[in-house]
Write a protein that holds these residues in place. Sequence first.
Motif, PDB file in Angstrom:
ATOM      1  N   GLU A 241       0.778  -1.247   0.038  1.00  0.00           N
ATOM      2  CA  GLU A 241      -0.049   0.017  -0.134  1.00  0.00           C
ATOM      3  C   GLU A 241       0.829   1.062   0.042  1.00  0.00           C
ATOM      4  O   GLU A 241       1.824   1.210   0.715  1.00  0.00           O
ATOM      5  N   SER A 242       0.577   2.064  -0.663  1.00  0.00           N
ATOM      6  CA  SER A 242       1.422   3.390  -0.941  1.00  0.00           C
ATOM      7  C   SER A 242       1.146   4.208   0.155  1.00  0.00           C
ATOM      8  O   SER A 242       0.170   4.272   1.016  1.00  0.00           O
ATOM      9  N   SER A 243       2.139   5.012   0.582  1.00  0.00           N
ATOM     10  CA  SER A 243       2.001   5.914   1.680  1.00  0.00           C
ATOM     11  C   SER A 243       1.675   7.192   1.127  1.00  0.00           C
ATOM     12  O   SER A 243       1.464   8.113   2.085  1.00  0.00           O
ATOM     13  N   SER A 244       1.284   7.540  -0.057  1.00  0.00           N
ATOM     14  CA  SER A 244       1.131   8.674  -0.712  1.00  0.00           C
ATOM     15  C   SER A 244      -0.364   9.171   0.087  1.00  0.00           C
ATOM     16  O   SER A 244      -1.104   8.317   0.108  1.00  0.00           O
ATOM     17  N   PHE A 248      -5.874   7.216  -1.747  1.00  0.00           N
ATOM     18  CA  PHE A 248      -7.459   6.877  -1.579  1.00  0.00           C
ATOM     19  C   PHE A 248      -8.294   7.374  -2.934  1.00  0.00           C
ATOM     20  O   PHE A 248      -8.860   6.695  -3.678  1.00  0.00           O
ATOM     21  N   ILE A 249      -7.544   8.772  -3.251  1.00  0.00           N
ATOM     22  CA  ILE A 249      -8.391   9.299  -4.381  1.00  0.00           C
ATOM     23  C   ILE A 249      -8.231   8.763  -5.756  1.00  0.00           C
ATOM     24  O   ILE A 249      -8.821   8.509  -6.678  1.00  0.00           O
ATOM     25  N   LEU A 250      -6.739   8.340  -5.812  1.00  0.00           N
ATOM     26  CA  LEU A 250      -6.208   7.634  -7.303  1.00  0.00           C
ATOM     27  C   LEU A 250      -6.789   6.251  -7.066  1.00  0.00           C
ATOM     28  O   LEU A 250      -6.706   5.706  -8.394  1.00  0.00           O
ATOM     29  N   SER A 251      -7.189   5.456  -6.257  1.00  0.00           N
ATOM     30  CA  SER A 251      -7.842   4.186  -6.236  1.00  0.00           C
ATOM     31  C   SER A 251      -9.231   4.132  -6.512  1.00  0.00           C
ATOM     32  O   SER A 251      -9.724   3.303  -6.978  1.00  0.00           O
ATOM     33  N   LYS A 252      -9.947   5.432  -6.570  1.00  0.00           N
ATOM     34  CA  LYS A 252     -11.269   5.104  -6.980  1.00  0.00           C
ATOM     35  C   LYS A 252     -11.433   5.923  -8.415  1.00  0.00           C
ATOM     36  O   LYS A 252     -10.946   6.900  -8.465  1.00  0.00           O
ATOM     37  N   ALA A 258     -12.049  13.070 -11.359  1.00  0.00           N
ATOM     38  CA  ALA A 258     -12.385  14.560 -10.773  1.00  0.00           C
ATOM     39  C   ALA A 258     -10.946  15.078 -10.257  1.00  0.00           C
ATOM     40  O   ALA A 258     -10.932  16.322 -10.618  1.00  0.00           O
ATOM     41  N   TRP A 259     -10.021  14.389  -9.857  1.00  0.00           N
ATOM     42  CA  TRP A 259      -8.675  15.057  -9.343  1.00  0.00           C
ATOM     43  C   TRP A 259      -7.919  15.404 -10.843  1.00  0.00           C
ATOM     44  O   TRP A 259      -7.457  16.594 -10.847  1.00  0.00           O
ATOM     45  N   TRP A 260      -8.101  14.546 -11.905  1.00  0.00           N
ATOM     46  CA  TRP A 260      -7.306  14.988 -12.991  1.00  0.00           C
ATOM     47  C   TRP A 260      -7.870  16.170 -13.582  1.00  0.00           C
ATOM     48  O   TRP A 260      -7.422  17.106 -14.519  1.00  0.00           O
TER      49      TRP A 260
END
Length: 387
Positions: A241-244, A248-252, A258-260
């Motif tokens: 699991e990434s510590s970034s 969570f946002i990039l996994s959905k 929405a982020w991009w």
Amino acid sequence: MNKTFKLYGIIFLIVLAVLALLEVNKTHITDWRKNFDVDKKTPFGLFVFNKEANRIFDNKLKKVQHSPFDYYKNSKKTPHNILVIVSEIDDVSWDKILDQVENGSDLMLFSERFPKYFSEGFGFQVLYEAYGEKNVLSLTDKKFVNDSLVLDKLPSERGFLRINEADEILGGNVTLKGNHRANFIKINYGDGNIYLHAEPLVLTNYYLLIPGNEKYVQNVFSYLPSRETIWFSEKNETSTESSSPMRFILSKPALRYAWWLLLGGLVLFVIFNAKRKQRIVPVIEPLKNKSVEFVKSIGNLYLQEGDFHDMMAKKAQFFLNKVRMDLLIDTQNLDGDFTHKLQLKTGKSLEEINEAVTLIKKGQDPYASVMKEDLIRMNHLLDQILK
């Protein structure tokens, strides 16, 4: 609403429309690769098993990501269960595991290809055949006869071609060709037992989510006694699991879009606002001409001091300088010739000019007695002459 905001609004709507079209027309591609990864939700990952494993083992499961060598080197263990699922384990670690089995522990190993070190040590041979269309896995125990599991995705005729006479066959598979092949065996080793299952696909997400298949899996694990079970789960660096904070946002998918979209909007905003804008020009008041105020101040100072003689001398000096510069008349000698030229160029009466010259000489004489009236009269005459 100004033109800039209208332009931003149009671009934003166009981007939304393009993203919506891409999402609608996107073809979902299923990853059918075998990964046996506890964090993967793909068909052949172990995400579902990882979530349900603790319940299957009556909350006595301990998941370990260290190598068996490191784990057993630092701890003395009483007899327990050992679970390994498609994991790369070195020979030294296998020695540690077999030491535990010899002392009363039970090992259950799910693998498509057993290590040569392992197969040669226990004298069995595994057959790897081409994939068929469908296989049926079942256990030999009669009480489990109705709890079979059907392999319809990537089935194979994988199984044990040869085993020792002392080994026990616990289950096998039947192909559409009618071939029977043992794929689940039990080997006695010291005070413990080794259970080998040649088809780890039964633990993957795809098969566990099919209703009824969970019974076959539970039956397989029922051969292990109810006690602590150590699961050596190989640590997969790619799936850690990434510590970034953005994980969570990039996994959905929805949040990722929405982020991009937000980042794209910020980039467009910066691009359209990068052109230079005219800064507000501050209002700078022009410098005021303080000459008149200065002269008045100096005049008031002289009046307050009562030095009328000095004021007459400065006024006379200023007047004569103007005559030299503007009228081009020599002012070295204030005689009849001077008065005559001054009268011709100014057009003033000779009486006024003679009176003015007299007052100028009086102001230039340091010993002359000067009154206030003399200063006022000379100032008036000289201003009239220079008009």
